[in-house]
Design a protein around this motif. Structure first.
Motif, mmCIF file in Angstrom:
data_model
loop_
_atom_site.group_PDB
_atom_site.id
_atom_site.type_symbol
_atom_site.label_atom_id
_atom_site.label_comp_id
_atom_site.label_asym_id
_atom_site.label_seq_id
_atom_site.Cartn_x
_atom_site.Cartn_y
_atom_site.Cartn_z
ATOM 1 N N GLU A 135 0.850 -1.186 0.000
ATOM 2 C CA GLU A 135 0.000 0.000 0.000
ATOM 3 C C GLU A 135 0.885 1.235 0.000
ATOM 4 N N ASP A 294 -10.388 1.926 3.697
ATOM 5 C CA ASP A 294 -10.490 0.604 3.039
ATOM 6 C C ASP A 294 -11.616 0.631 2.025
ATOM 7 N N LYS A 338 -3.577 -5.261 6.193
ATOM 8 C CA LYS A 338 -2.977 -4.063 6.791
ATOM 9 C C LYS A 338 -2.769 -4.274 8.290
#
Lengths: 467, 348
Positions: A135, A294, A338
């Motif tokens: 990310e 998200d 994550k």
């Protein structure tokens, strides 16, 4: 050139059958498609049609013969221009030498089959899948918004970007979404691209698949995923499998989205988590966001993805606020978990609303000196095994949290994955925290007991830490 | 021949606008057209006979549903559409693929599960596709192709490209809930789809009379105001005439149309069919009195449009194409093991 007609098999398992009746005799002319005889097995009867044309030269198997082996010649045809006698003679000459050979030939496939069964060709291993890009770190501004707004913005931005993207579902247009997720979209994009459907999940899911085959990029909203059970055949048999079944010719870029799992006291039929159902299926991508970031980053990725994506939202989270990177450029990689909170003592994995519960549990655990690492799975297929294994190498302990039922759930899969990839690093068995193995009850107290609470997670974490 | 009990049409509302794109020809069939219909029907017939034979020899596995007897439906309908019109059907699909112009070699090689098959050997009899020919399968779940075909029509309308979708299904599918769901949406949104119901009178072994309350299947769209018509599906000329009307209706923006093609399959539902649900006499009657290929042949000979020699030449041409496809399908190698893992997902 004489043409032998062979005893046909009516099914792949048939090895022999009865020649019940002849419809032709020596000297008859036969044409393609003409029924020449009838054969029988215990399951079926079949009329055998001639495929080639010719004149019947010799009948090799008499009417009424039982146990005729599949692929044995049953009649010899003389081809056009050949005399019946010559063909018959050629056939009987061949038969004199051939019986042994023919028998051996008839046996051969069986032997080969047996050999094949004893020693099947090994399937090649699954190719290594390149890990998705990490990310990107967001250095720009963020804005505070609800999950609901983030989902709406993701759709609006992608619809502005690509004219092939449209939204369809029950109450998505005039009503502005049963849960107000599509607020304002009809006004901006018009009724061509924001489409209220009748209550007809199976039908509109299939229609969406057809539109995707036809080159569009549909977003199909299910009012809740409970109703998608009506449509699951189209999702799995049509959307997920067609690319493979077509040898890669077809594609199905479609997003099926909507709230999944329990809401608040809506009873068993409206409170099921489908994460493990869809995560089971090759050909799908399955995402389950927790935060508004998200929701936005992953929904944009889902809409851009050329594959069918199951996007599992949560009704309770719709109103929760989070910081979200500002602007149209924020897209998250699919397949990347994550780490929401780093820790060294125990790894807790969760997805969707359970991430919040896991973070609450981590706060509680910290009070007694247990530093929990909380991982937000986000993507259930593809599954980010790498990030979890890396965490276990540090903590040596794993608690999996999910709202759905325990049997064959995401936690079961995680436990199996860790046996494969992190067995030597584990100091305690993987512990699953899941919804109870019952239809979800309505009563407030019972419902609370049936769903994982922070206390349950704390208890499980203490157990694996032995503290 | 089953005759519909009532007036075999459900009327369409009057036309609002005419098609802006010219259709593929007029209602009358020229000698050349009839000859090409004959050829295309014969190709399907001979191809299917050969497929049946290869199945009997164990070279084709699994399920194999033959189209023999129904050839006039797909050949007649194909003559009514234009490039990029979508075609989709069920698992009895070999005829549709050949009519759409897909290569018999590639179709047969898929039947034998080889790497040169349309799906690289990974789909089989029921799962072949051709983007180039706008053939969208080949679907194994009874009725599932109907909402998908409706969705293809939706895409055509969305794109404003003036193409239509020919969505084929059988009398068995007609009772599936999703078929009604799709019809409702098609009528509601005036989607350019022609539903071609191939009524071959038996869904597997259950006759229409034993499965369907309203046996006039062309009336099944009445609840949604969809016009429908029963058609002699054993007569390629009648199929074409009805098809032209229906396709024009859909293409000109008037919404869906239903054609109930009254046809018959000579062979079993699949290869292992007990054949206990209908009489041999019934099958023989269709084969001898109603055969679509014999009918076209007779039309041409009676009308002196051609002679035996010319038809013989077509027979020989078809025989060669089919033999070549069977040879090709046996020579083509099995898929490489590495193909196991490919084509599951598209690269993002």
């Amino acid at each position: 050139m004489s043409i032998p007609v062979l005893m046909p098999a009516l099914s792949p398992t048939m090895t022999e059958g009865k020649l019940a009746k002849w419809h032709v005799k020596v000297g008859d002319k036969v044409t393609s498609g003409q029924v020449i005889c009838e054969i029988e097995t215990d399951k079926a009867t079949m009329e055998v049609e001639a495929v080639d044309e010719g004149t019947v030269a010799k009948i090799m198997v008499e009417e009424g013969t039982e146990g005729v082996a599949v692929n044995a010649p049953i009649v010899i045809l003389a081809a056009e221009g050949e005399s019946v006698d010559d063909a018959a003679k050629a056939a009987s000459d061949a038969a004199k030498v051939a019986p042994a050979a023919a028998a051996a030939k008839a046996e051969a496939p069986k032997e080969e089959a047996l050999k094949a069964e004893a020693k099947p060709a090994a399937a090649p291993p699954a190719p290594a899948v390149a890990a998705p890009a990490a990310e990107p770190e967001w250095k720009g501004k963020t804005v505070r918004m609800t999950v609901r707004e983030a989902l709406r913005d993701a759709m609006a931005e992608e619809m502005r970007r690509d004219g092939k993207v449209f939204l369809m579902g029950e109450e998505v247009a005039q009503y502005q979404g049963a849960y107000k997720v599509s607020q304002g979209l009809l006004e901006e994009f018009g009724e061509k691209r924001v489409i209220d459907t009748p209550i007809t999940e199976h039908g509109f899911a299939g229609l969406g698949v057809g539109a995707a085959f036809g080159g569009l990029r549909p977003i199909v909203e299910f009012m809740t995923f409970n109703f998608a059970m009506q449509a699951i055949d189209q999702i799995i048999n049509s959307a997920a499998k067609t690319r493979y079944m077509s040898g890669g010719q077809m594609g199905c870029p479609i997003v099926f989205r909507g709230p999944n799992g329990a809401a608040a006291r809506v009873g068993a039929q409206h409170s099921q988590c489908y994460a493990s159902w869809y995560a089971h299926v090759p050909g799908l991508r399955v995402l389950a966001p927790w935060s508004a970031a998200d929701a936005k980053g992953l929904l944009k990725a889902a809409i851009r993805d050329p594959n069918p994506v199951i996007f599992l939202e949560n009704e309770i989270l719709y109103g929760h606020q989070f910081d979200v990177p500002e602007g149209d450029d924020f897209v998250l990689p699919i397949g990347k978990a994550k780490v929401e909170r780093p820790g060294k003592d125990v790894t807790i994995t969760a997805f969707s609303i359970m991430v919040g519960k896991a973070l609450q549990a981590a706060d509680e655990l910290a009070k007694s000196g247990i530093e929990a690492e909380v991982i937000n799975l986000r993507s259930l297929r593809p599954f980010d095994t790498e990030t979890i294994v890396a965490s276990i190498k540090k903590t040596n302990r794993l608690v999996s949290v999910e709202e759905g039922w325990p049997f064959a759930g995401i936690g079961s899969e995680l436990a199996a994955q860790m046996m494969d990839h992190a067995f030597d690093w584990l100091d305690a068995p993987v512990k699953r925290v899941a919804g109870l193995d019952i239809p979800l009850p309505y009563a407030a107290n019972l419902e609370k007991m049936a769903l994982p609470q922070p206390d349950d997670i704390v208890k499980a974490a203490r157990e694996v830490c032995n503290r | 021949m089953a005759k519909p009990a009532t007036k075999p049409t459900v009327d369409a509302p009057p036309a609002k606008s005419e098609s802006s794109q010219p259709g593929p020809g007029s209602n009358s069939v020229s000698p050349d057209q009839l000859k090409s219909f004959y050829r295309d029907m014969l190709l399907i017939r001979r191809f299917e006979e050969r497929a049946g034979q290869l199945y009997g020899m164990g070279l084709i596995g699994g399920f194999c549903h033959l189209y023999i007897g129904q050839e006039a439906v797909v050949v007649g309908m194909q003559s009514t559409i234009i490039d990029k019109d979508a075609i989709i059907t069920s698992y009895r699909d070999h005829g549709h693929m050949l009519a759409a112009g897909m290569d018999p070699k590639g179709v047969m090689a898929e039947l034998t599960g080889r790497r040169d098959g349309y799906s690289k050997g990974k789909g089989g009899s029921m799962h072949m596709f051709s983007r180039e020919k706008s053939f969208y399968g080949g679907h194994g779940i009874v009725g599932a192709q109907v909402p998908i075909g409706t969705g293809l029509a939706f895409a055509h309308k969305y794109n404003g490209d003036n193409n239509v979708s020919l969505t084929y299904f059988g009398d068995g599918s007609a009772n599936q809930g999703q078929v009604s769901e799709a019809m409702n949406m098609a009528a509601l949104w005036k989607l350019p789809v022609v539903y071609v119901i191939e009524n071959n009178r038996y869904g597997m072994g259950t006759s229409v009379e034993r499965s369907t309350a309203i046996t006039e299947l062309y009336r099944h769209g009445q609840a949604y105001g969809i016009p429908g018509e029963a058609v002699d599906g054993m007569d390629v000329v009648a199929v074409r005439a009805a098809g032209l009307k229906a396709v024009d209706h859909a293409r000109s923006g008037r919404g869906p149309y239903i054609l109930e093609m009254q046809t018959y399959r000579y062979r079993g539902h699949s290869m292992s069919d007990p054949a206990k649900y209908r009489t041999k006499e019934e099958v023989d009657k269709y084969r001898t009195e109603r055969d679509p290929i014999d009918h076209a042949r007779k039309l041409m000979l009676d009308g002196r449009m051609t002679d035996e020699a010319a038809l013989k030449a077509i027979d020989a041409e078809i025989r060669k194409i089919v033999n070549d496809s069977a040879e090709f399908a046996q020579q083509s190698p099995e898929p490489d093991p590495s193909e196991l893992w490919t084509d599951v997902l598209a690269e993002a």
